[in-house]
Scaffold this active site. Structure first.
Site, PDB file in Angstrom:
ATOM      1  N   THR A  39       0.680  -1.233  -0.062  1.00 32.61           N
ATOM      2  CA  THR A  39       0.153   0.149   0.082  1.00 32.61           C
ATOM      3  C   THR A  39       0.878   1.230   0.090  1.00 32.61           C
ATOM      4  OG1 THR A  39      -1.797  -0.983   1.339  1.00 32.61           O
ATOM      5  CG2 THR A  39      -1.913   1.171   1.045  1.00 32.61           C
ATOM      6  N   HIS A  52      -4.972   8.323  -0.517  1.00 32.17           N
ATOM      7  CA  HIS A  52      -3.989   9.062  -1.535  1.00 32.17           C
ATOM      8  C   HIS A  52      -4.355  10.642  -1.421  1.00 32.17           C
ATOM      9  CE1 HIS A  52      -2.806  10.362  -5.519  1.00 32.17           C
ATOM     10  NE2 HIS A  52      -3.808  10.979  -5.647  1.00 32.17           N
TER      11      HIS A  52
END
Length: 376
Positions: A39, A52
């Site tokens: 990740t 994000h």
């Protein structure tokens, strides 16, 4: 000290940064080993997964410390109010930090904390020579567990959460999609739990050989065969009770992204469960109609934090499994680098596991000689 600093998506550099200063309830840890998670690597590359948006906002304001929640080390300094952790302790840390003040935390449901922080994501992590964390997150590493194994325990905690969420009953059949590190750990947990027939699908001959060694009843080469005919034959056409999907974005199982989701939906029985372990993009097509028509439960496990017993958390249990020799994590560690300056290389290897022939994330040894004490 030196640490990795992200100057923009895809631009990770090792630089001098200020030494961490502990608060009264914190500890400072000398990092012995660290590995980037998949990740973290996806976020560093700018992929729209998980946090994000939050990382993009941080980078818009300037370079940011990012990454490093899978690590172990030795306690260097403790805050004035710390009582249960001592200088010299060999430790790792749970990545999730709950606030302790929100309504969920005050009602004893810290798993539903409204404002959690995450080591390496929302605060500096262990892509550095030292890291500061709350003492409440620290987990002692048992004697006999190497630094390499201790740094790799977080994915094992994730596999334990997946099995707990699936509530696997005695003799239930299982398909594991993906023979990467998460799939192989899920397989080992299955073989020491309630699962009956266990099928695993993957693409790499080396990983499939490990799957056979770890006790898979049926190993399907996804590069040559469709998984559904194999599952259909093995289950008499019923399908498996539980699918654990670990392939996700990288084509670890020869099935990428949406295709792994479709395979899970086709291979699970009516009324079965699909546990999505892998990290998918924020928006991805899903066979929800098929899942609904077949009354399939779609489940998403929690992170490595938390537990199921007042006697200890999942990290404690994972470390005990390693210490007893019930779970083999070290055979999955294929790439080991030395020195903090190798963190960007470790990220590249982990981001492109197939090209590098890696299974576990690449590890970085920051100590150059502490391995023997960790085994004592």
């Amino acid at each position: 000290m030196r640490a990795a600093v992200l100057h923009g998506f895809g631009d990770l550099r090792v630089e001098e940064v200020p030494d961490p200063v502990p608060g009264p309830t914190d500890v400072v840890i000398d990092v012995a080993r660290v590995q980037p998670s998949v990740t973290e690597c996806m976020l560093i590359a700018g992929e729209p997964v998980a946090l994000h948006g939050r990382l993009a906002d941080a980078l818009a304001a300037g370079p940011a410390r990012f990454g490093g929640h899978e690590f172990c080390g030795v306690v260097r300094t403790v805050g004035a109010a710390v009582r249960d952790v001592a200088v010299g302790d060999r430790v790792t840390a749970v990545e999730t930090i709950v606030c302790g003040r929100c309504p969920a935390c005050l009602r004893g449901r810290s798993d539903a904390c409204l404002t959690p922080e995450f080591i390496g994501f929302t605060r500096p992590g262990a892509f550095a020579e030292q890291v500061v964390v709350p003492a409440s997150c620290v987990v002692p590493v048992p004697a006999g567990v190497s630094a390499a194994a201790a740094a790799a325990v977080q994915p094992l905690a994730g596999a334990l959460h997946a099995h707990a969420l699936a509530a696997v009953q005695p003799g239930e059949t299982m398909l594991i999609i993906g023979a990467g590190v998460m799939g192989l750990l899920a397989l080992q947990v299955a073989r020491r739990g309630n699962a009956g027939l266990v099928v695993i699908t993957g693409r790499s001959p080396a990983k499939l050989a490990l799957a056979a060694r770890y006790g898979a009843d049926l190993v399907v080469d996804a590069a040559a065969d469709d998984v559904w005919p194999a599952v259909r034959e093995a289950t008499g056409g019923i399908g498996v009770d539980v699918v654990i999907e670990t392939a996700g974005g990288p084509p670890e199982a020869g099935l990428a992204g949406v295709a792994t989701f479709e395979a899970a939906a086709r291979c699970v029985r009516r009324g079965g469960r699909v546990v999505m372990v892998s990290v998918l993009p924020d928006r991805v097509p899903a066979p929800l109609g098929l899942l609904r028509e077949r009354s399939v439960s779609l489940l998403h496990p929690r992170s490595g934090a938390g537990g199921y017993s007042p006697g200890g958390g999942v990290f404690d249990h994972a470390l005990r499994l390693v210490a007893r020799g019930d779970i083999d994590v070290e055979s999955l560690i294929t790439h080991q680098l030395s020195g903090i300056e190798e963190v960007p290389k470790a990220v590249d290897i982990t981001r492109n596991k197939t090209a590098h022939g890696a299974i576990n994330p690449a590890q970085v040894d920051l100590t150059g000689g502490w391995e023997q004490p960790w085994n004592s």
